[in-house]
Design an enzyme around this catalytic site. Structure first.
Site, PDB file in Angstrom:
ATOM      1  N   ARG A 235       0.861  -1.186   0.000  1.00 11.68           N
ATOM      2  CA  ARG A 235       0.000   0.000   0.000  1.00 11.68           C
ATOM      3  C   ARG A 235       0.896   1.234   0.000  1.00 11.68           C
ATOM      4  O   ARG A 235       1.910   1.278   0.706  1.00 11.68           O
ATOM      5  CB  ARG A 235      -0.903   0.033   1.241  1.00 11.68           C
ATOM      6  N   GLU A 264      -2.425   7.498  -5.090  1.00 12.02           N
ATOM      7  CA  GLU A 264      -2.767   6.828  -6.348  1.00 12.02           C
ATOM      8  C   GLU A 264      -4.233   6.999  -6.738  1.00 12.02           C
ATOM      9  O   GLU A 264      -4.573   6.866  -7.923  1.00 12.02           O
ATOM     10  CB  GLU A 264      -2.407   5.335  -6.286  1.00 12.02           C
ATOM     11  N   HIS A 296      -0.585  -0.246  -9.799  1.00 13.66           N
ATOM     12  CA  HIS A 296      -1.350  -1.175  -8.954  1.00 13.66           C
ATOM     13  C   HIS A 296      -1.857  -2.369  -9.775  1.00 13.66           C
ATOM     14  O   HIS A 296      -3.054  -2.647  -9.825  1.00 13.66           O
ATOM     15  CB  HIS A 296      -2.526  -0.462  -8.280  1.00 13.66           C
TER      16      HIS A 296
HETATM   17  P1  NAD Z   1      -1.406 -11.223   5.120  1.00 18.94           P
HETATM   18  O1  NAD Z   1      -2.421 -10.736   6.101  1.00 18.94           O
HETATM   19  O2  NAD Z   1      -1.405 -12.685   4.752  1.00 18.94           O
HETATM   20  O3  NAD Z   1       0.057 -10.861   5.639  1.00 18.94           O
HETATM   21  C1  NAD Z   1       0.389  -9.607   6.171  1.00 18.94           C
HETATM   22  C2  NAD Z   1       1.486  -9.834   7.197  1.00 18.94           C
HETATM   23  O4  NAD Z   1       1.929  -8.546   7.657  1.00 18.94           O
HETATM   24  C3  NAD Z   1       1.030 -10.624   8.415  1.00 18.94           C
HETATM   25  O5  NAD Z   1       1.941 -11.677   8.686  1.00 18.94           O
HETATM   26  C4  NAD Z   1       1.011  -9.589   9.529  1.00 18.94           C
HETATM   27  O6  NAD Z   1       1.336 -10.147  10.806  1.00 18.94           O
HETATM   28  C5  NAD Z   1       2.101  -8.648   9.057  1.00 18.94           C
HETATM   29  N1  NAD Z   1       2.031  -7.309   9.643  1.00 18.94           N
HETATM   30  C6  NAD Z   1       0.938  -6.600  10.017  1.00 18.94           C
HETATM   31  N2  NAD Z   1       1.309  -5.383  10.458  1.00 18.94           N
HETATM   32  C7  NAD Z   1       2.657  -5.334  10.370  1.00 18.94           C
HETATM   33  C8  NAD Z   1       3.622  -4.341  10.671  1.00 18.94           C
HETATM   34  N3  NAD Z   1       3.272  -3.153  11.185  1.00 18.94           N
HETATM   35  N4  NAD Z   1       4.932  -4.622  10.462  1.00 18.94           N
HETATM   36  C9  NAD Z   1       5.297  -5.828   9.956  1.00 18.94           C
HETATM   37  N5  NAD Z   1       4.430  -6.809   9.643  1.00 18.94           N
HETATM   38  C10 NAD Z   1       3.119  -6.562   9.847  1.00 18.94           C
HETATM   39  O7  NAD Z   1      -1.585 -10.300   3.840  1.00 18.94           O
HETATM   40  P2  NAD Z   1      -1.130 -10.638   2.339  1.00 18.94           P
HETATM   41  O8  NAD Z   1      -2.232 -11.330   1.637  1.00 18.94           O
HETATM   42  O9  NAD Z   1       0.231 -11.235   2.366  1.00 18.94           O
HETATM   43  O10 NAD Z   1      -1.078  -9.159   1.729  1.00 18.94           O
HETATM   44  C11 NAD Z   1      -0.094  -8.223   2.135  1.00 18.94           C
HETATM   45  C12 NAD Z   1      -0.454  -6.848   1.609  1.00 18.94           C
HETATM   46  O11 NAD Z   1      -0.324  -6.843   0.184  1.00 18.94           O
HETATM   47  C13 NAD Z   1      -1.931  -6.463   1.827  1.00 18.94           C
HETATM   48  O12 NAD Z   1      -2.089  -5.855   3.087  1.00 18.94           O
HETATM   49  C14 NAD Z   1      -2.219  -5.500   0.724  1.00 18.94           C
HETATM   50  O13 NAD Z   1      -2.016  -4.184   1.209  1.00 18.94           O
HETATM   51  C15 NAD Z   1      -1.147  -5.802  -0.315  1.00 18.94           C
HETATM   52  N6  NAD Z   1      -1.720  -6.246  -1.611  1.00 18.94           N
HETATM   53  C16 NAD Z   1      -1.363  -5.569  -2.740  1.00 18.94           C
HETATM   54  C17 NAD Z   1      -1.857  -5.986  -3.982  1.00 18.94           C
HETATM   55  C18 NAD Z   1      -1.461  -5.308  -5.280  1.00 18.94           C
HETATM   56  O14 NAD Z   1      -2.091  -5.567  -6.311  1.00 18.94           O
HETATM   57  N7  NAD Z   1      -0.450  -4.468  -5.302  1.00 18.94           N
HETATM   58  C19 NAD Z   1      -2.737  -7.062  -4.030  1.00 18.94           C
HETATM   59  C20 NAD Z   1      -3.061  -7.738  -2.850  1.00 18.94           C
HETATM   60  C21 NAD Z   1      -2.551  -7.325  -1.628  1.00 18.94           C
END
Ligand code: NAD
Length: 337
Positions: A235, A264, A296
């Site tokens: 994000r 964005e 994105h």
């Molecule tokens: P997930 O919930 O499986 O994993 C997120 C991890 O981050 C978890 O292990 C959590 O404990 C950890 N976390 C939470 N807060 C934290 C912090 N302050 N510092 C360090 N670690 C922390 O999520 P995911 O499915 O792996 O997705 C991760 C991120 O990817 C989503 O939050 C989303 O913002 C982003 N995303 C982007 C796209 C894209 O198209 N660019 C698509 C999907 C998801």
């Protein structure tokens, strides 16, 4: 259920219509993003289907509720843009897509790493112009380089596994460590400061929360190794963009790959090629030779779109039948996220 699908792009329509082949729901496709001005387009619908840059604040939710909308199906995982407290107060149920191909985003992050490292974007342009010079295209072997993974959830773990396959050393930082990470071998959880100081590449895979807002700022950048590569497919708000620009100018950040950008919502998902972009910070980013920005698109694979469409329609069916929805988000989850 009659559903207004805001911010519809051709690929959304294709995947949702394919998943809805039995016409379980009546889908009304709307190209506009949701905001207070466009909310009336949901008149007659019991639900709306929304994406990352739709405005889902108290005013818009109030407008939707006044139209008789009862449910919101997000076709994304992140829900930092939803005023869940306002939704609950208006009795609007909200669900998200909790899981879709995490390979889509993790593989894209690896693509950004190697494009920046081996200058594939420059080579592509050079060769098309008949310029076969290799000057300025020198990269490094990823083998034995140290990669910092911030957030080792679904996407971060797959990214870590791929980088492990390249022979990288892995440093992880997560509020809730995942035993599978260290089980990869050559992978250790460390404090954030240690990850910042020792990584050649840092990739962000944590959600945007009040705690992670501007995780990358002038202070954390000052702790990084000169020449570090920074990748953000999570994000935009995880990064203070102006601090990153200063880091690029000071040559602390040697490569930057962004699929997300804090502002964005004013830019991404639209063809603005004939417009004058007003965002000077964004335009400054594009002037660096060692920066790649994509709009994105990390999630954009056939596999992920199909997963998203299936789960979105299943969430809508749960809401229509008034039954429990395992993917429903409640306000208290904001604190846990
Ligand atoms: P997930 O919930 O499986 O994993 C997120 C991890 O981050 C978890 O292990 C959590 O404990 C950890 N976390 C939470 N807060 C934290 C912090 N302050 N510092 C360090 N670690 C922390 O999520 P995911 O499915 O792996 O997705 C991760 C991120 O990817 C989503 O939050 C989303 O913002 C982003 N995303 C982007 C796209 C894209 O198209 N660019 C698509 C999907 C998801």
């Amino acid at each position: 259920m009659k559903v207004a699908v805001f911010s519809t792009k051709p690929y959304d329509r294709h995947s949702l219509e394919t998943a809805n082949s039995k016409q379980t729901h009546e889908l009304i496709f709307i190209e506009s993003a949701l905001n207070t001005q466009t909310a009336p387009l949901a008149a007659g619908c019991s639900a709306v289907c929304l994406f990352v840059n739709d405005v889902i604040d108290a005013a818009t939710l109030t407008a939707l509720a006044a139209l008789g909308v009862k449910a919101i199906a997000l076709r994304c995982t992140g829900f930092n843009h939803v005023d869940l407290t306002a939704a609950a107060a208006l009795n609007l149920r909200v669900a998200r897509v909790t899981v879709y191909s995490p390979y889509s985003v993790a593989e894209f992050a690896v693509g950004l790493v190697q494009t920046l490292n081996r200058k594939i974007h420059k080579a592509y342009n050079r060769v098309r112009e008949g310029n076969f010079s290799l000057d300025g295209l020198v990269g490094v072997d990823l083998h034995r380089r140290t990669v910092g993974v911030v957030g080792t959830g679904k996407i971060g773990m797959i990214f870590a596994k791929i980088m492990h396959g390249f022979g990288c050393q892995l440093l992880g930082y997560d509020l809730y460590p995942n035993p599978q990470f260290e089980a990869l071998g050559a992978a250790h959880y460390v404090e954030m400061s240690e990850l910042l100081e020792n990584s050649d590449i840092i990739s962000l895979h944590c959600p945007l929360t009040p705690e992670s807002y501007h995780l990358i700022n002038s202070d954390t950048i000052s702790q990084m190794q000169p020449g570090v590569m920074l990748i953000n497919t999570s994000r935009g708000g995880l990064i203070d963009t102006e601090a990153v620009i200063d880091g690029l100018k000071a040559k602390i950040i040697g490569g930057l790959g962004l699929d997300v950008y804090e502002q964005e919502a004013d830019l991404f998902f639209e063809d603005l090629s004939n417009e004058i972009i007003q965002d000077d910070v964004f335009e400054r980013l594009l002037t660096f030779p060692n920066v790649i920005v994509t709009g994105h698109q990390a999630f954009l694979t056939e596999d992920a779109l199909s997963d998203i469409a299936e789960m979105t329609l299943a969430n809508l069916s749960d809401f229509e039948q008034g039954c429990e929805c395992v993917n429903e988000i409640k306000p208290k989850e904001l604190a846990k996220a």
